[in-house]
Design a protein around this motif. Structure first.
Motif, PDB file in Angstrom:
ATOM      1  N   ILE A 133       1.096  -1.281   0.418  1.00 39.21           N
ATOM      2  CA  ILE A 133      -0.143  -0.107  -0.415  1.00 39.21           C
ATOM      3  C   ILE A 133       0.916   1.461   0.303  1.00 39.21           C
ATOM      4  O   ILE A 133       0.827   2.272  -0.791  1.00 39.21           O
ATOM      5  CB  ILE A 133      -0.919   0.294   0.969  1.00 39.21           C
ATOM      6  N   ASN A 134       1.813   1.328   0.487  1.00 42.94           N
ATOM      7  CA  ASN A 134       2.949   2.220   1.040  1.00 42.94           C
ATOM      8  C   ASN A 134       3.916   2.560  -0.065  1.00 42.94           C
ATOM      9  O   ASN A 134       3.551   4.039  -0.652  1.00 42.94           O
ATOM     10  CB  ASN A 134       3.868   2.188   1.669  1.00 42.94           C
TER      11      ASN A 134
ATOM     12  N   GLU B 242      -3.341  13.060  -8.747  1.00 40.71           N
ATOM     13  CA  GLU B 242      -3.771  13.943  -9.752  1.00 40.71           C
ATOM     14  C   GLU B 242      -3.863  15.406  -9.563  1.00 40.71           C
ATOM     15  O   GLU B 242      -4.031  17.214  -9.668  1.00 40.71           O
ATOM     16  CB  GLU B 242      -4.949  14.214 -10.897  1.00 40.71           C
ATOM     17  N   ALA B 243      -4.759  15.642  -7.642  1.00 48.23           N
ATOM     18  CA  ALA B 243      -5.370  16.985  -7.467  1.00 48.23           C
ATOM     19  C   ALA B 243      -4.014  17.246  -6.572  1.00 48.23           C
ATOM     20  O   ALA B 243      -4.282  19.196  -6.323  1.00 48.23           O
ATOM     21  CB  ALA B 243      -5.957  16.190  -6.232  1.00 48.23           C
ATOM     22  N   ILE B 244      -2.968  16.439  -5.703  1.00 47.99           N
ATOM     23  CA  ILE B 244      -1.747  17.592  -5.763  1.00 47.99           C
ATOM     24  C   ILE B 244      -0.287  17.385  -5.400  1.00 47.99           C
ATOM     25  O   ILE B 244       0.298  17.997  -5.411  1.00 47.99           O
ATOM     26  CB  ILE B 244      -2.348  16.419  -4.196  1.00 47.99           C
ATOM     27  N   GLU B 245      -0.726  17.043  -7.148  1.00 47.89           N
ATOM     28  CA  GLU B 245       0.480  16.879  -8.082  1.00 47.89           C
ATOM     29  C   GLU B 245       1.044  18.630  -8.467  1.00 47.89           C
ATOM     30  O   GLU B 245       0.484  19.522  -8.571  1.00 47.89           O
ATOM     31  CB  GLU B 245       0.568  16.669  -9.489  1.00 47.89           C
TER      32      GLU B 245
ATOM     33  N   ASN C  42       1.721   6.960  -7.027  1.00 49.90           N
ATOM     34  CA  ASN C  42       0.791   7.401  -7.296  1.00 49.90           C
ATOM     35  C   ASN C  42       0.780   9.387  -6.472  1.00 49.90           C
ATOM     36  O   ASN C  42       0.394  10.039  -6.844  1.00 49.90           O
ATOM     37  CB  ASN C  42      -0.798   7.313  -7.373  1.00 49.90           C
ATOM     38  N   LEU C  43       0.916   9.169  -5.475  1.00 48.28           N
ATOM     39  CA  LEU C  43       0.842  10.395  -4.809  1.00 48.28           C
ATOM     40  C   LEU C  43       2.618  11.182  -4.482  1.00 48.28           C
ATOM     41  O   LEU C  43       2.519  11.940  -3.829  1.00 48.28           O
ATOM     42  CB  LEU C  43       0.630  10.144  -3.128  1.00 48.28           C
ATOM     43  N   GLY C  44       3.793  10.863  -4.868  1.00 44.02           N
ATOM     44  CA  GLY C  44       4.997  11.194  -4.743  1.00 44.02           C
ATOM     45  C   GLY C  44       5.209  11.351  -3.145  1.00 44.02           C
ATOM     46  O   GLY C  44       4.942  10.578  -2.019  1.00 44.02           O
TER      47      GLY C  44
ATOM     48  N   VAL D 290     -10.452   2.244  -5.028  1.00 41.85           N
ATOM     49  CA  VAL D 290      -9.231   2.880  -3.642  1.00 41.85           C
ATOM     50  C   VAL D 290      -7.605   3.510  -5.293  1.00 41.85           C
ATOM     51  O   VAL D 290      -7.810   4.767  -5.145  1.00 41.85           O
ATOM     52  CB  VAL D 290      -8.486   1.584  -3.404  1.00 41.85           C
ATOM     53  N   PHE D 291      -8.047   2.709  -6.472  1.00 42.35           N
ATOM     54  CA  PHE D 291      -7.226   3.290  -7.232  1.00 42.35           C
ATOM     55  C   PHE D 291      -7.088   4.094  -7.892  1.00 42.35           C
ATOM     56  O   PHE D 291      -7.018   5.828  -8.207  1.00 42.35           O
ATOM     57  CB  PHE D 291      -6.998   2.010  -8.322  1.00 42.35           C
TER      58      PHE D 291
END
Lengths: 163, 226
Positions: free
Chosen positions: B70-71, B223-226, B77-79, B214-215
């Motif tokens: 999960i990590n 996409e929202a936080i990049e 995906n979230l950096g 979840v994916f």
């Protein structure tokens, strides 16, 4: 119909999921992530440490090798010097011995010549005495004046020249 | 008509009981099942992670593989912000997997209750746009709506509503449909035949839907936080 129901009971979902997130953060994600982080940190630390030690060891090895080379060179120099000095000393001794021998030989020769000359002189005088004695016997008179001796000596010298 | 009545009865979202406070607070069946699942998941997590050591045992390895998966998924995906979201996304995935598989132990899957999927989708969307504004700031968060081009801004605004709708409808539709199909099959052929079909509709499809939910949430979040 109560199949597509969207009502205030949705609050239960928020409560349930909130509780589950809280619990799993406490018992699953928190500790396990911490453990994974710690382990990866430990591994990278160990690798870094090993690399540092390896570098140090290599450096030490190079140093030792350089020192060894230096020592070898020095030993060689000392050995060469000693050899050279020995050779010089040897040659010096030999030269000295040769000179000594030559000197001794010369001295011995001189001595031998001097002995021979002395012996010849002695022999000559003996012979002269004998000759004088014989002549005086023959002539029945004393032949020991200086004139007689000179005569004999002159005769002997003549003989020697002829011999 | 007999089948229709039976099916309709099975599809109802029943109220399990009422808490006798303030004139009775109804507790829906999905909530009770969720409590059971929460208890089971907590017990499992405690069992897997108790007595953790530097050198992991077999149980700890399972826990580490799960959390590590999960990590890593969140990292990819979230950096750099993965740490704040991984527990929530992981919890959601585990909960959905358990919920979709709960029919195997004779429970009614909570995800068959529209309230549940709508609630989950609502939380996801609040998290997506909340994270966007929190990390990019108010200006940056608003700017996100004009990406990749200002022309698509109206569509991006519409997505605030479309995303949760599609998320909850997809999950609800799949679970609901497989529930209906399985109920029908059970009415027609009660023995043996439902087993392989249940494996497909409940296990395979249920897990796929959990992963998809979840994916997609993670994708939108990234996409929202990049």
């Amino acid at each position: 119909m109560d199949i597509l129901n969207l009502n205030w009971e949705i609050i239960w979902v928020f409560i349930n999921l909130g509780i589950l997130v809280f619990i799993l953060k406490k018992v699953l994600f928190g500790p396990v992530t911490k453990m994974l982080d710690e382990r990866s940190k430990e591994i990278s630390d160990t690798i870094d440490d090993a690399n540092t030690k390896m570098d140090e060891a290599l450096k030490t090895k190079e140093e030792y090798e350089a020192q060894l080379l230096q020592a070898k060179k020095e030993a060689q120099t000392i050995l060469d010097e000693a050899k050279k000095r020995g050779q010089k000393e040897y040659e010096l001794q030999i030269e000295k011995a040769r000179q000594d021998i030559a000197r001794m030989q010369a001295a011995a020769q001189q001595q031998a010549e001097a002995d021979r000359a002395a012996m010849l002189e002695g022999a000559r005088q003996e012979i002269a005495m004998l000759a004088l004695l014989a002549a005086s016997k023959v002539s029945q008179q004393n032949m020991n004046s200086d004139a007689d001796r000179a005569l004999v000596n002159a005769f002997l010298a003549e003989v020697e020249e002829q011999a | 008509m007999n089948i229709k009545e039976e099916l309709t009865a099975a599809l109802q979202n029943k109220t399990a009981f009422e808490i006798p406070l303030f004139g009775g607070i109804p507790v829906p069946e999905s909530t009770v099942v969720s409590w059971i699942l929460i208890a089971a998941i907590t017990a499992l997590a405690l069992w897997l992670t108790h007595n953790m050591k530097k050198v992991p045992g077999r149980k700890q390895m399972v826990a580490e593989m799960l959390v590590g998966f999960i990590n890593n998924f969140c990292k990819q995906n979230l950096g750099e912000h993965w740490r704040s979201f991984a527990p929530y996304l992981g919890t959601m995935g585990i909960y959905l997997a358990f919920a979709n598989l709960s029919e195997f132990v004779g429970l009614t899957p909570p995800t068959k209750d529209f309230n549940v999927t709508a609630g989950l989708a609502f939380i996801s969307v609040v998290m997506i746009y909340g994270a966007s504004f929190r990390i990019n700031g108010l200006k940056g968060g608003l700017k996100k709506f004009a990406e990749p081009s200002p022309i698509v801004a109206p569509l991006n605004v519409l997505e605030i509503g479309i995303r949760p709708l599609s998320l909850c409808m997809r999950l609800f539709g799949n679970v609901f449909a497989s529930f209906v199909i399985m109920e029908l099959i059970k009415i027609v052929v009660p023995a043996i035949v439902p087993i392989p079909l249940s494996l497909y509709f409940d296990a395979f499809d249920g897990l796929i839907q959990a992963v998809v939910f979840v994916f997609l949430t993670t994708l939108f979040l990234g996409e929202a936080i990049e």
